[in-house]
Design a protein around this motif. Structure first.
Motif, PDB file in Angstrom:
ATOM      1  N   UNK A 146       0.954  -1.176   0.021  1.00 27.74           N
ATOM      2  CA  UNK A 146       0.073  -0.050  -0.025  1.00 27.74           C
ATOM      3  C   UNK A 146       0.837   1.132  -0.078  1.00 27.74           C
ATOM      4  N   UNK A 147       0.314   2.082  -0.732  1.00 24.23           N
ATOM      5  CA  UNK A 147       1.095   3.689  -0.775  1.00 24.23           C
ATOM      6  C   UNK A 147       0.250   4.539  -0.185  1.00 24.23           C
ATOM      7  N   UNK A 148       0.704   5.644   0.379  1.00 23.04           N
ATOM      8  CA  UNK A 148      -0.013   6.899   0.787  1.00 23.04           C
ATOM      9  C   UNK A 148       0.212   8.136   0.067  1.00 23.04           C
ATOM     10  N   UNK A 149      -0.559   8.780  -0.473  1.00 20.53           N
ATOM     11  CA  UNK A 149      -0.483  10.002  -1.228  1.00 20.53           C
ATOM     12  C   UNK A 149       0.428  11.050  -0.604  1.00 20.53           C
ATOM     13  N   UNK A 150       1.082  11.696  -1.225  1.00 21.47           N
ATOM     14  CA  UNK A 150       2.079  12.677  -0.696  1.00 21.47           C
ATOM     15  C   UNK A 150       2.050  14.079  -1.240  1.00 21.47           C
ATOM     16  N   UNK A 151       2.623  15.158  -0.707  1.00 24.70           N
ATOM     17  CA  UNK A 151       2.603  16.508  -1.307  1.00 24.70           C
ATOM     18  C   UNK A 151       3.586  17.161  -0.731  1.00 24.70           C
ATOM     19  N   UNK A 152       4.107  18.149  -1.576  1.00 24.50           N
ATOM     20  CA  UNK A 152       5.206  19.014  -0.994  1.00 24.50           C
ATOM     21  C   UNK A 152       5.652  19.751  -2.160  1.00 24.50           C
ATOM     22  N   UNK A 153       6.794  20.640  -1.821  1.00 29.11           N
ATOM     23  CA  UNK A 153       7.177  21.736  -2.839  1.00 29.11           C
ATOM     24  C   UNK A 153       8.254  21.033  -3.625  1.00 29.11           C
ATOM     25  N   UNK A 154       8.111  21.610  -4.763  1.00 36.50           N
ATOM     26  CA  UNK A 154       9.388  21.300  -5.633  1.00 36.50           C
ATOM     27  C   UNK A 154      10.570  21.692  -5.304  1.00 36.50           C
ATOM     28  N   UNK A 155      11.803  20.919  -5.334  1.00 35.78           N
ATOM     29  CA  UNK A 155      12.943  21.121  -5.061  1.00 35.78           C
ATOM     30  C   UNK A 155      13.352  20.948  -3.410  1.00 35.78           C
ATOM     31  N   UNK A 156      12.314  20.309  -2.712  1.00 38.03           N
ATOM     32  CA  UNK A 156      12.352  20.138  -1.275  1.00 38.03           C
ATOM     33  C   UNK A 156      12.280  18.384  -1.046  1.00 38.03           C
ATOM     34  N   UNK A 157      12.831  17.892  -0.387  1.00 34.14           N
ATOM     35  CA  UNK A 157      12.668  16.424  -0.051  1.00 34.14           C
ATOM     36  C   UNK A 157      11.288  16.358   0.315  1.00 34.14           C
ATOM     37  N   UNK A 158      10.514  15.357  -0.094  1.00 34.76           N
ATOM     38  CA  UNK A 158       9.065  15.004   0.146  1.00 34.76           C
ATOM     39  C   UNK A 158       8.862  13.829   0.515  1.00 34.76           C
ATOM     40  N   UNK A 159       8.436  13.506   1.943  1.00 36.01           N
ATOM     41  CA  UNK A 159       8.316  12.226   2.490  1.00 36.01           C
ATOM     42  C   UNK A 159       7.608  11.186   1.763  1.00 36.01           C
ATOM     43  N   UNK A 160       7.869   9.872   1.478  1.00 34.26           N
ATOM     44  CA  UNK A 160       6.690   9.160   1.097  1.00 34.26           C
ATOM     45  C   UNK A 160       6.744   7.803   2.068  1.00 34.26           C
ATOM     46  N   UNK A 161       5.391   7.390   2.079  1.00 36.27           N
ATOM     47  CA  UNK A 161       5.274   6.341   3.192  1.00 36.27           C
ATOM     48  C   UNK A 161       4.323   5.222   2.393  1.00 36.27           C
ATOM     49  N   UNK A 162       4.788   3.881   2.693  1.00 39.25           N
ATOM     50  CA  UNK A 162       3.890   2.845   2.204  1.00 39.25           C
ATOM     51  C   UNK A 162       4.319   1.690   3.117  1.00 39.25           C
ATOM     52  N   UNK A 163       3.480   0.552   2.896  1.00 37.19           N
ATOM     53  CA  UNK A 163       3.527  -0.643   3.701  1.00 37.19           C
ATOM     54  C   UNK A 163       3.906  -1.919   2.792  1.00 37.19           C
ATOM     55  N   UNK A 164       4.509  -2.564   3.115  1.00 33.24           N
ATOM     56  CA  UNK A 164       4.573  -3.763   2.368  1.00 33.24           C
ATOM     57  C   UNK A 164       4.797  -5.121   3.341  1.00 33.24           C
TER      58      UNK A 164
END
Length: 810
Positions: free
Chosen positions: A481-499
């Motif tokens: 499963x993957x959660x949607x994510x949002x953030x700014x261009x040029x900045x690290x955006x944290x992603x999250x999921x489960x397996x």
């Protein structure tokens, strides 16, 4: 790096009904000779082989913490026969590690708690064990596990097991082997077992568990979840498969049990051939493949419903000249005291050979059996495949046969053996299957490749090692499963999921990011930690992307899940590099600014607002001086002349292609500059050093004067003749943009240069000081003057004294 989720298997009530264990219902349907579910992968590197020393055979396989460690006899290396290869991606790719400078017949196990691989093999009439603590990349010096006897002619076919119970005996190692020796000139064999309680540094309690006279051979050893140790072997005096069990960590063994429920015949006994000039008669299969009488065993230590079940497989020669080997299976559900009726595996293949089987238990309790099989060459009983079958009920029944090999392979010339220095009729005498998670991993000797050289101009089969993987019948695919994510261009955006994987399969994770429609061409995203559950992603442009987490490692294939990544635009940051300034009207000011933008895929437009009324900002293209990543950096600048005084806010602005804008400003103070005035003195004469116009009374005097102003100002020009009122006598208004007066500040740059011509006649003879003045619309003023002497028209002559009196009054 890999992420592995290894969930605890739910425990069920242990199956204890012996009758059910013995009621084997074997359902095996021979499938069509198509390729297996997996793709065969070569394990060894054939490029290291030299000449005809190209045999790789007798495979072993162990799994540990995401690493597959394979051992095999390797006749290619210049020193030793103990080949080694590893895979860190669950068999998709292999690295041939070369040899261990040992003598072959490898078998490998893995100790979970210490993450140590152990490699047992032959050496100098002894059994030697080496250890690797770096994921099967390097093994330390091998340690002798067996006692040396001068009368030993061969220490052969070792097997090793490790205690992974987590209890007091966890980490114990157990090795069994066949010792051939020659007491008094007569050859015989015995079966020995030894153990180590310190990770293989020292070996103790070496003992004979099958004495000479029964001709024991081909042992297999395993450890159950209760730490009991089981060992099986073939008794060549009776051809029976025998079994012993120890309940005190290998110090003592209990009563002997017979595994097979019917009489057995040594595989290949109906085809005895001479395998060397001295008359060494060997039991064999078609193609002159020598056969040994061996047994392989696996114990269920999963903690599941069949925990403690012991499974054994072996081969036996049915009566008849053509079919010289069949494979059999039996299970014990009571610690080896009793065994089920033996059942033929791979039945229905016609009069063809099935030989050298192996058995393994997956983490979910499924049982896998594999063997070499000639069923796809009924006409010749020659070409070989690997087949497998699975049981999900503790060996009570098996599903249909599954072909493991993608292609069948032939048999090289073995008698005499094409490989220099190799025993005639030798092709390899065992294969390997390992259970992990919900699947089974296979390595086997395979002759599909062809070598052509001066000795074999038409080519010969080349024995290599191949690998494949198949899911067991109870395998459960991972849940991702993957959660949607949002953030700014040029900045690290944290992603999250489960397996997660219910079978405990080792999952290798990989994130990918794909731009959707509308994202500007050239946009890129960089992942950090893309093999973890919580990576970060940095994108060079805004937009909507698809993020996907793929889990590989489950034998049923990869599983992926996706969601949306929304990346917001970030406006450029602009910083003025020029300071506030004060200048005079008519002068120019240069504005400069730096900008940066974390969206390094953007393009830019720019402007400078010079703060002129009713005038749009000047469009100026920014220049990117240092492209990203991590950010675009650049400059913008321009120069403008100011035509009027005032206080101006000068603003530099940069806009990216997504509409984000950034700006910075400076304050420019423009001072008024007074106009200049200059009377044209052409026609004057110097009187006492002063330029002077000299003319007669009543005569017209032509005068011209110039006024300049660097500003765009309206000028008021006046003349004062100095001969009486009004004063001034002449006023002229010069508008910069007629007909209206000039606003403040002036909307344009129009420096002034005005020339005014006047004619005046003076009535009386006298001296006059003419003044020419100019005043701009901001109050700046200047003037110029010239002397005029008017000479009278009378003809009476007066003396100097008269004039002195007139001027001085005395």
């Amino acid at each position: 790096m890999s992420t592995h989720t290894r969930p605890t298997i739910r425990l069920h009530k242990r199956w204890t009904t012996l009758g059910l264990a013995l009621s084997l219902i074997v359902v095996q349907l021979a499938l069509a000779a198509g390729a297996g579910a997996g793709v065969d992968v070569q394990v060894n590197n054939s490029g290291t082989d030299t000449g005809d020393s190209t045999t790789q055979s007798e495979t072993s396989l162990a799994y540990g913490n995401g690493v597959l460690c394979a051992g095999f006899n390797d006749f290619g290396p210049p020193a030793g026969l103990a080949g080694l290869a590893n895979s860190t991606d669950l068999g998709a790719n292999w690295t041939d590690q070369g040899g261990l400078n040992e003598s072959g017949d490898p078998v490998i196990v893995h100790h979970q708690a210490s993450d140590t691989f152990y490699y047992a093999n032959l050496g100098n009439s002894q059994i030697r064990v080496a250890a690797s603590t770096d994921g099967c990349q390097n093994f330390g010096a091998a340690v002798n596990a067996s006692t040396f006897f001068a009368t030993t002619t061969l220490a052969d076919k070792p097997w090793i097991a490790v205690d992974n119970t987590g209890g007091a005996t966890d980490g114990n190692l157990y090795v069994c082997w066949t010792r051939f020796y020659n007491p008094g000139g007569g050859g015989t064999s015995e079966l020995r077992i030894v153990r180590s309680t310190d990770g293989g540094a020292n070996w103790v309690n070496e003992q004979v568990v099958a004495a000479a006279g029964t001709a024991p051979f081909g042992c297999s050893i395993s450890v159950a979840s209760d730490a009991s140790v089981s060992v099986t072997w073939a008794d060549r005096s009776t051809n029976n498969i025998l079994f012993l069990r120890s309940t005190d960590a290998g110090q003592n063994y209990g009563s002997l049990a017979t595994v097979n429920s019917a009489g057995l015949r040594h595989p290949g006994v109906d085809r005895i051939i001479n395998c060397n000039p001295s008359g060494n008669n060997r039991r064999s299969l078609n193609g002159n493949i020598r056969m040994l009488h061996q047994v392989w065993m696996a114990t269920d230590s999963t903690g599941g419903p069949n925990d403690g079940n012991i499974y054994a497989v072996w081969a036996s020669d049915p009566v008849g000249a053509t079919d010289n080997s069949d494979v059999f299976f039996s299970v014990s559900a009571d610690n080896g005291a009793n065994w089920s009726a033996m059942t033929q595996m791979g039945a229905g293949g016609g009069a063809t050979d099935q030989f050298e089987p192996h058995v393994a238990v997956a983490d979910n309790g499924d049982v896998g059996v594999a063997w070499y099989d000639r069923r796809n060459d009924v006409a010749n009983n020659m070409n070989i495949d690997v087949y497998t079958a699975f049981s999900s009920d503790g060996g009570g029944s098996f599903g249909g046969l599954v072909r493991v090999t993608d292609v069948s392979f032939g048999v090289p010339v073995l008698n005499p053996n094409f490989n220099p220095g190799t025993a005639n009729c030798y092709m390899g005498e065992y294969m390997a299957i390992a259970g992990q998670g919900g699947g089974f991993y296979y390595v086997w000797g395979d002759n599909r490749n062809t070598v052509t050289n001066v000795n074999w101009p038409l080519g010969r089969p080349d024995p290599d090692v191949f690998f494949d993987v198949f899911p067991g019948p109870s395998n459960v695919a991972p849940v991702v499963a993957v959660n949607n994510a949002a953030g700014d261009e040029g900045s690290p955006i944290l992603l999250s999921g489960t397996a997660t994987d219910a079978d405990g399969d080792w999952l290798n994770l990989l994130w990918t990011v794909v731009p959707l429609a509308g994202v500007d061409a050239g946009a890129t995203c960089t992942l950090t930690g893309d093999t973890t559950l919580s990576p970060t992603v940095t994108c060079s442009d805004d937009g909507t992307y698809t993020i996907t987490l793929t889990a590989t490692g489950d034998p049923s294939g990869p599983v992926a899940a996706s969601d949306t990544l929304t990346v917001a635009n970030v406006a450029p940051t602009v910083t003025a590099t020029t300071a506030d300034a004060t200048v005079d009207e008519g002068d120019s000011y240069t504005m400069g600014a730096d900008f940066s933008d974390p969206g390094w895929n953007d393009t830019y437009t720019g402007s400078i607002d010079w703060s002129f009324p009713a005038e749009l900002p000047e469009l100026i293209a920014p220049v990117v001086t240092t492209p990203g990543p991590p950010v675009d950096q650049g400059t913008i600048g321009g120069t403008r002349q100011y035509g009027d005084n005032g206080v101006f806010t000068v603003t530099a602005q940069v806009t990216d292609d997504d509409g984000g804008s950034g700006s910075d400003f400076v304050t420019v103070t423009v001072n008024n500059v007074a106009p200049t005035t200059d009377i044209d003195e052409t026609g004057t004469i110097l009187i006492n050093g002063v330029p002077t116009f000299l003319t007669n009374a009543g005569d017209p005097l032509d005068l011209s004067a110039q006024s300049t102003d660097p500003g765009s100002d309206d000028l008021t020009i006046t003349w004062d003749w100095d001969d009486g009122p009004p004063a001034p006598d002449v006023t002229v208004v010069s508008l910069v943009n007629p007909p209206g007066t000039d606003p403040l500040p002036s909307p344009d740059v129009d420096p002034r240069d005005v020339t005014d011509d006047q004619t005046h006649a003076f009535e009386d003879a006298c001296r006059y000081d003419i003044v020419f003045a100019s005043v701009d619309d901001d109050g700046g003023a200047s003037s110029d003057s010239v002397v005029v002497i008017i000479v009278g028209n009378e003809d009476e002559i007066r003396s100097a004294g008269y004039w002195t009196h007139q001027y001085r009054g005395n």
